[in-house]
Design a protein around this motif. Structure first.
Motif, mmCIF file in Angstrom:
data_model
loop_
_atom_site.group_PDB
_atom_site.id
_atom_site.type_symbol
_atom_site.label_atom_id
_atom_site.label_comp_id
_atom_site.label_asym_id
_atom_site.label_seq_id
_atom_site.Cartn_x
_atom_site.Cartn_y
_atom_site.Cartn_z
ATOM 1 N N PHE A 1 0.838 -1.198 0.000
ATOM 2 C CA PHE A 1 0.000 0.000 0.000
ATOM 3 C C PHE A 1 0.870 1.244 0.000
ATOM 4 C CE2 PHE A 1 -2.287 -3.390 2.191
ATOM 5 C CZ PHE A 1 -3.427 -3.457 1.417
ATOM 6 N N ARG A 2 0.440 2.235 -0.784
ATOM 7 C CA ARG A 2 1.169 3.498 -0.869
ATOM 8 C C ARG A 2 0.236 4.658 -0.578
ATOM 9 N NH1 ARG A 2 3.643 2.195 -6.657
ATOM 10 N NH2 ARG A 2 5.492 1.053 -6.040
ATOM 11 N N GLY A 3 0.839 5.752 -0.136
ATOM 12 C CA GLY A 3 0.112 7.003 0.018
ATOM 13 C C GLY A 3 -1.153 6.869 0.839
ATOM 14 N N LYS A 4 -2.257 7.334 0.272
ATOM 15 C CA LYS A 4 -3.541 7.345 0.980
ATOM 16 C C LYS A 4 -4.092 5.946 1.227
ATOM 17 C CE LYS A 4 -4.812 11.866 -0.755
ATOM 18 N NZ LYS A 4 -5.674 12.646 -1.618
ATOM 19 N N GLU A 5 -3.621 4.972 0.491
ATOM 20 C CA GLU A 5 -4.100 3.593 0.668
ATOM 21 C C GLU A 5 -3.509 2.928 1.914
ATOM 22 O OE1 GLU A 5 -6.426 2.114 -0.913
ATOM 23 O OE2 GLU A 5 -6.686 3.533 -2.548
ATOM 24 N N TRP A 6 -2.366 3.464 2.400
ATOM 25 C CA TRP A 6 -1.685 2.840 3.529
ATOM 26 C C TRP A 6 -2.242 3.345 4.848
ATOM 27 C CZ3 TRP A 6 0.939 4.013 7.951
ATOM 28 C CH2 TRP A 6 1.665 2.974 8.533
ATOM 29 N N ASN A 7 -2.376 2.428 5.801
ATOM 30 C CA ASN A 7 -2.599 2.777 7.199
ATOM 31 C C ASN A 7 -1.925 1.696 8.045
ATOM 32 O OD1 ASN A 7 -4.488 0.599 7.745
ATOM 33 N ND2 ASN A 7 -6.035 1.809 6.679
ATOM 34 N N TRP A 8 -1.863 1.909 9.344
ATOM 35 C CA TRP A 8 -1.118 0.980 10.203
ATOM 36 C C TRP A 8 -1.630 -0.456 10.083
ATOM 37 C CZ3 TRP A 8 -2.564 -2.317 14.065
ATOM 38 C CH2 TRP A 8 -1.511 -2.957 14.722
ATOM 39 N N LEU A 9 -2.939 -0.638 10.138
ATOM 40 C CA LEU A 9 -3.492 -1.988 10.101
ATOM 41 C C LEU A 9 -3.215 -2.665 8.765
ATOM 42 C CD1 LEU A 9 -4.989 -4.209 11.559
ATOM 43 C CD2 LEU A 9 -7.139 -3.222 10.724
ATOM 44 N N ARG A 10 -3.397 -1.951 7.670
ATOM 45 C CA ARG A 10 -3.097 -2.543 6.367
ATOM 46 C C ARG A 10 -1.624 -2.936 6.282
ATOM 47 N NH1 ARG A 10 -6.037 0.419 1.270
ATOM 48 N NH2 ARG A 10 -7.641 -1.175 1.120
ATOM 49 N N GLY A 11 -0.750 -2.083 6.788
ATOM 50 C CA GLY A 11 0.678 -2.410 6.803
ATOM 51 C C GLY A 11 0.967 -3.631 7.661
ATOM 52 N N ALA A 12 0.329 -3.686 8.825
ATOM 53 C CA ALA A 12 0.547 -4.821 9.725
ATOM 54 C C ALA A 12 0.048 -6.130 9.125
ATOM 55 C CB ALA A 12 -0.148 -4.564 11.061
ATOM 56 N N LEU A 13 -0.995 -6.069 8.313
ATOM 57 C CA LEU A 13 -1.550 -7.293 7.723
ATOM 58 C C LEU A 13 -0.816 -7.734 6.458
ATOM 59 C CD1 LEU A 13 -5.370 -6.711 8.260
ATOM 60 C CD2 LEU A 13 -3.788 -8.100 9.610
ATOM 61 N N CYS B 1 8.570 -12.401 -7.824
ATOM 62 C CA CYS B 1 8.452 -11.135 -7.078
ATOM 63 C C CYS B 1 9.679 -10.271 -7.322
ATOM 64 C CB CYS B 1 8.280 -11.424 -5.594
ATOM 65 S SG CYS B 1 6.800 -12.380 -5.229
ATOM 66 N N LEU B 2 9.764 -9.737 -8.527
ATOM 67 C CA LEU B 2 10.954 -8.978 -8.907
ATOM 68 C C LEU B 2 10.790 -7.472 -8.776
ATOM 69 C CD1 LEU B 2 12.022 -11.075 -12.012
ATOM 70 C CD2 LEU B 2 12.655 -11.367 -9.614
ATOM 71 N N PHE B 3 9.575 -6.964 -8.886
ATOM 72 C CA PHE B 3 9.363 -5.529 -8.786
ATOM 73 C C PHE B 3 7.895 -5.255 -8.538
ATOM 74 C CE2 PHE B 3 8.229 -6.413 -13.107
ATOM 75 C CZ PHE B 3 7.235 -5.506 -13.417
ATOM 76 N N VAL B 4 7.594 -4.014 -8.144
ATOM 77 C CA VAL B 4 6.217 -3.536 -8.083
ATOM 78 C C VAL B 4 6.115 -2.360 -9.037
ATOM 79 C CG1 VAL B 4 5.747 -4.309 -5.721
ATOM 80 C CG2 VAL B 4 6.678 -2.028 -6.099
ATOM 81 N N GLU B 5 4.930 -2.131 -9.542
ATOM 82 C CA GLU B 5 4.709 -1.029 -10.488
ATOM 83 C C GLU B 5 5.047 0.313 -9.848
ATOM 84 O OE1 GLU B 5 3.990 -1.224 -13.616
ATOM 85 O OE2 GLU B 5 3.280 -3.264 -13.835
ATOM 86 N N ASP B 6 5.444 1.263 -10.681
ATOM 87 C CA ASP B 6 5.758 2.607 -10.200
ATOM 88 C C ASP B 6 4.503 3.394 -9.846
ATOM 89 O OD1 ASP B 6 8.469 2.185 -10.546
ATOM 90 O OD2 ASP B 6 8.453 2.935 -12.600
ATOM 91 N N GLU B 7 3.387 3.038 -10.437
ATOM 92 C CA GLU B 7 2.132 3.772 -10.238
ATOM 93 C C GLU B 7 1.144 2.903 -9.475
ATOM 94 O OE1 GLU B 7 1.722 6.943 -11.383
ATOM 95 O OE2 GLU B 7 3.794 6.864 -12.090
ATOM 96 N N GLY B 8 0.269 3.567 -8.723
ATOM 97 C CA GLY B 8 -0.816 2.862 -8.055
ATOM 98 C C GLY B 8 -0.705 2.926 -6.552
ATOM 99 N N GLY B 9 -1.847 2.948 -5.898
ATOM 100 C CA GLY B 9 -1.896 2.989 -4.447
ATOM 101 C C GLY B 9 -1.796 1.617 -3.815
ATOM 102 N N ILE B 10 -2.287 0.601 -4.530
ATOM 103 C CA ILE B 10 -2.188 -0.788 -4.078
ATOM 104 C C ILE B 10 -1.489 -1.548 -5.189
ATOM 105 C CG2 ILE B 10 -3.419 -2.842 -3.317
ATOM 106 C CD1 ILE B 10 -5.762 -1.013 -2.542
ATOM 107 N N VAL B 11 -0.318 -2.096 -4.897
ATOM 108 C CA VAL B 11 0.470 -2.783 -5.921
ATOM 109 C C VAL B 11 0.865 -4.174 -5.429
ATOM 110 C CG1 VAL B 11 1.342 -0.672 -6.995
ATOM 111 C CG2 VAL B 11 2.581 -1.672 -5.083
ATOM 112 N N PHE B 12 1.180 -5.037 -6.381
ATOM 113 C CA PHE B 12 1.601 -6.402 -6.091
ATOM 114 C C PHE B 12 2.919 -6.671 -6.811
ATOM 115 C CE2 PHE B 12 -2.888 -6.365 -5.396
ATOM 116 C CZ PHE B 12 -3.094 -7.225 -4.329
#
Length: 182
Positions: free
Chosen positions: A85-97, A166-177
């Motif tokens: 999660f990046r930017g506005k998509e991130w919060n503590w619980l999402r990070g912890a999970l 799992c080599l990289f994540v996209e440069d754009e987007g709030g939720i990336v894989f």
């Protein structure tokens, strides 16, 4: 070795390397002194007790512990289904999970006090004593429902999947894989 970013200093022992802040100068010096002191102690131990004894009683256990630490950390936080999660998509619980419970087998799970198969609990309740983690995980699964992540894939197959996919994540987007090709 002194690697460079173009013509910039990228030596990890240099306090003026491009990735260190100016206020970290003396911390890098302190780290260097500690590193070379530890290296000198290992050399002294080799001289005093013999290189084979140091290898047997220090070197091999050091490699085993660090291998397991890196393997566990990598596989608990890296997989194709793990969101970032990046930017506005991130919060503590999402990070912890953003971790996965991954059993390593009867013996290894107990040897590591279940840090591998109760890692989600560790992220949510980092100060909880480990001996309550297995009990708490039962309740965490129930409360989180589909947001609880567990992967029963064989550890070696999971390692191969993470390493190859799992080599990289996209440069754009709030939720990336993680991805392996663009």
């Amino acid at each position: 070795a002194c690697y460079t970013f173009g013509a910039k200093n990228a030596n990890h022992f240099s306090p003026t390397a491009v990735f260190f802040q100016k206020d970290e100068y003396w911390l890098v010096i302190q780290s260097n002194v500690a590193f070379f002191a530890a290296l000198a102690l290992v050399a002294f131990a080799c001289y005093t007790f013999g290189a084979m004894n140091v290898l047997f009683y220090y070197g091999i256990p050091y490699l085993v512990v660090n291998h397991n630490l890196v393997l566990i950390t990598y596989l608990q936080h890296t997989d194709v289904f793990m969101p970032h999660f990046r930017g506005k998509e991130w919060n503590w619980l999402r990070g912890a999970l953003c971790t996965v419970d991954r059993p390593y087998g009867f013996f290894f799970d107990r040897l590591t006090h279940h840090i591998t198969d109760t890692h989600v609990c560790h992220h949510i309740f980092s100060k909880m004593p480990f001996y309550h983690a297995a009990e708490a995980t039962v309740h965490i699964k129930r409360v989180l429902g589909p947001y609880y992540m567990k992967d029963d894939t064989n550890v070696m197959l999971a390692l191969w999947r993470a390493y190859s996919c799992c080599l990289f994540v996209e440069d754009e987007g709030g939720i990336v894989f993680y991805k392996n090709i663009k």
